[in-house]
Design a protein around this motif. Structure first.
Motif, PDB file in Angstrom:
ATOM      1  N   GLN A 199       0.866  -1.179   0.000  1.00 50.75           N
ATOM      2  CA  GLN A 199       0.000   0.000   0.000  1.00 50.75           C
ATOM      3  C   GLN A 199       0.900   1.224   0.000  1.00 50.75           C
ATOM      4  O   GLN A 199       1.952   1.231   0.640  1.00 50.75           O
ATOM      5  CB  GLN A 199      -0.885  -0.014   1.257  1.00 50.75           C
ATOM      6  CG  GLN A 199      -1.911   1.106   1.355  1.00 50.75           C
ATOM      7  CD  GLN A 199      -2.751   0.986   2.627  1.00 50.75           C
ATOM      8  OE1 GLN A 199      -2.507   0.121   3.468  1.00 50.75           O
ATOM      9  NE2 GLN A 199      -3.737   1.844   2.772  1.00 50.75           N
ATOM     10  N   ASP A 222      -2.867   5.429   0.808  1.00 52.07           N
ATOM     11  CA  ASP A 222      -3.754   5.244  -0.331  1.00 52.07           C
ATOM     12  C   ASP A 222      -4.813   4.187   0.008  1.00 52.07           C
ATOM     13  O   ASP A 222      -4.500   3.097   0.475  1.00 52.07           O
ATOM     14  CB  ASP A 222      -2.938   4.796  -1.551  1.00 52.07           C
ATOM     15  CG  ASP A 222      -3.768   4.761  -2.818  1.00 52.07           C
ATOM     16  OD1 ASP A 222      -4.505   5.733  -3.068  1.00 52.07           O
ATOM     17  OD2 ASP A 222      -3.677   3.763  -3.561  1.00 52.07           O
ATOM     18  N   GLY A 223      -6.064   4.543  -0.218  1.00 50.59           N
ATOM     19  CA  GLY A 223      -7.150   3.607   0.037  1.00 50.59           C
ATOM     20  C   GLY A 223      -7.660   3.607   1.468  1.00 50.59           C
ATOM     21  O   GLY A 223      -8.545   2.820   1.812  1.00 50.59           O
TER      22      GLY A 223
END
Length: 238
Positions: free
Chosen positions: A92, A116-117
């Protein structure tokens, strides 16, 4: 006992985990050639192998967002390169965001610097900070939280103000921050003075995570040791 990795370097003794357990390393410098961590892809892959031997099952790649390293596009390119060679290992993208650099860039950059995410945001403070500096840090933290971010404070055991007054760390936790120990504290830490304050923070159950903060293969030995011998507020495995 140590194991010999495929590239001939010594890695940590494999750490046993229950079947299905998930151990996420939320702080490491594994991306090739972008900061003071892995120098190239070969070293990145050697670090990835060492992480696996240390029991890590997923990694958040967190290159430095501070001078002289920060190059947003180059760091994303390095991440994509590593993903392409990681054989499907869960990676990630994130950043270790230095507070001074964030102030220089502007708070609008938070949108590009969180994990991110997810809404997690890894914030690094000054190693030489004083108690007075936390007035500004806390304003920044509240602003990040107001923007919807879950603030993680990187290696509080390194910060002079917390070394002198553990109540500052307690206040950060009451504010809703999660504290992350860098595993090299077991060997004294990056600055050589982190072991004692880290133990105090562990004794008070103030840490939520242990991160490898790995800059090279050898640092995963510290992660395996710290994970074995210290407990966090909530399991740092996710």
């Amino acid at each position: 006992m140590e194991v010999l990795l495929q590239n001939g370097t010594k890695g940590p003794t494999p750490v046993p985990h229950e079947k299905g357990s998930h151990v996420r390393d939320i702080h490491c410098h594994i991306l090739p050639g972008v900061d003071d961590g892995a120098k190239d892809l070969d070293e990145s892959l050697a670090m990835l192998e060492a992480a696996k031997h240390a029991g890590i099952t997923s990694i958040v790649c967190t290159p430095h967002c501070r001078d002289p390293y920060f190059d947003y596009d180059a760091m994303w390119d390095a991440y994509e390169l590593l993903v392409a060679h990681a054989g499907g290992f869960p990676l990630q993208m994130g950043f270790e965001v230095n507070h001074r650099k964030l102030m220089e860039l502007g708070m609008q950059w938070a949108e590009y610097l969180h994990f991110d995410g997810s809404n997690e945001f890894l914030l690094e403070l000054s190693s030489h900070c004083t108690a007075h500096d936390f007035e500004q840090y806390e304003r920044t933290i509240y602003e990040l939280q107001g923007m919807g971010y879950d603030v993680i404070i990187a290696h509080p055991e390194r910060y002079k103000a917390i070394q002198q007054d553990i109540s500052i760390a307690e206040r950060l936790v009451r504010m809703g921050c999660k504290l992350q120990a860098s595993a090299d504290f077991v060997a004294g830490g990056r600055l050589g003075k982190e072991k004692k304050p880290a133990k105090k923070l562990f004794d008070e159950m103030l840490y939520r995570y242990i991160g490898s903060d790995a800059h090279c293969v050898e640092h995963y030995k510290y992660f395996a040791q710290a994970q074995k011998n210290y407990r966090c507020r909530g399991a740092h495995a996710r």
